[in-house]
Design a protein around this motif. Structure first.
Motif, PDB file in Angstrom:
ATOM      1  N   THR A   7      39.765 -15.579  62.901  1.00 50.26           N
ATOM      2  CA  THR A   7      39.776 -14.466  61.953  1.00 50.26           C
ATOM      3  C   THR A   7      41.209 -14.164  61.553  1.00 50.26           C
ATOM      4  O   THR A   7      42.104 -14.107  62.400  1.00 50.26           O
ATOM      5  N   LYS A  40      39.313 -12.215  57.224  1.00 45.27           N
ATOM      6  CA  LYS A  40      38.218 -13.106  56.895  1.00 45.27           C
ATOM      7  C   LYS A  40      38.060 -14.163  57.981  1.00 45.27           C
ATOM      8  O   LYS A  40      39.003 -14.476  58.721  1.00 45.27           O
ATOM      9  N   ASP A  72      33.876 -17.243  55.869  1.00 49.11           N
ATOM     10  CA  ASP A  72      34.254 -16.770  54.533  1.00 49.11           C
ATOM     11  C   ASP A  72      35.023 -17.839  53.769  1.00 49.11           C
ATOM     12  O   ASP A  72      34.903 -17.946  52.548  1.00 49.11           O
TER      13      ASP A  72
END
Length: 252
Positions: free
Chosen positions: A207, A147, A90
């Motif tokens: 993450t 993300k 992302d």
């Protein structure tokens, strides 16, 4: 300090005797030589009942070297987060290391890290939320919550190879130093990675599931301000400890 750690399972199924354990570093500290002469860079594994004597075991002529890309995590789902392709996260950040030869300071994307007078955590708890509001200017990267983040760090920088340690996360090393192909299927998990020599392009992913300001550092650094809006005030330190900048060893 930035150091890599390893854990081993050793099967003591040899005859009772003394055995040499050898670990040759990539560089010497001070006057420490890069050899095993006189027991340097070595230890003794002594079986119970063995004589108190030096081992007679010899070093392997052609040892199988431990390669980072050969390591595998013991996880049910060992895949790296994000899409299995370069830039398949992302947020993608490249950190290019340089040197200001006038000040003799390391640079990350053209910025030298300077310890702030107010810790980043306290800045966030006081209301600062964006990279533009947080100090030191240019060394803070705000990251959105939940993300996938991909960080690439090219090797071959002055003073290298640099071992980088990330606080707050275990990351997937999808491309190790010296590798040309990424591994998205089952990359090793680490919190320290060596970025290698020229030609390497070490790539890691994690993450953002742990809000807070997290250092990525060697002898140089940046801070990832992860999800500033949700950084919890319930876990903040109390008293004077909140006012003291908590910096990794080696920062001037």
């Amino acid at each position: 300090m930035r150091r890599q750690r390893y854990s081993f399972v050793i099967f003591t199924d040899q005859k009772v005797a003394n055995y040499r354990i050898r670990a040759l570093p990539s560089t010497g500290q001070g006057d420490l030589p890069l050899n095993f002469n006189g027991g340097i860079n070595s230890a003794i594994l002594r079986y119970k009942g063995a004589p108190d004597a030096e081992p007679t075991s010899a070093d392997y002529a052609s040892p199988k070297l431990l390669q980072e890309h050969d390591l595998r995590p013991l996880l049910a789902d060992a895949s790296a987060p994000g899409k299995p392709k370069p830039g398949g996260a992302d947020v993608n950040i490249n950190l290019d290391i340089g040197v200001d030869f006038q000040t003799l300071k390391f640079l990350m994307n053209g910025v030298s890290f300077a310890p702030p007078s107010v810790p980043v955590l306290l800045q966030i708890l006081s209301g600062a939320k964006t990279a533009q509001e947080l100090m030191p200017t240019g060394a803070i990267y705000t990251l959105p919550k939940n993300k996938v983040i991909e960080i690439t760090i090219p090797g071959g920088s002055p003073g290298g190879p640099h071992p980088f340690h990330l606080h707050g996360h275990i990351f997937s090393v999808i491309r190790s130093a010296g590798d040309t192909k990424p591994n998205y299927k089952n990359p090793v998990r680490r919190d320290v990675v060596n970025i290698g020599e020229a030609g390497s392009n070490v790539t890691i992913r994690f993450t953002t599931d742990n809000p807070g300001p997290w250092f990525l550092h060697c002898g140089l650094a940046v801070v990832f301000a992860e999800d500033p809006a949700d950084t919890s005030v319930t876990n903040q330190p109390s008293g004077k400890s909140l006012l003291i900048p908590m910096l990794p060893f080696g920062f001037n």
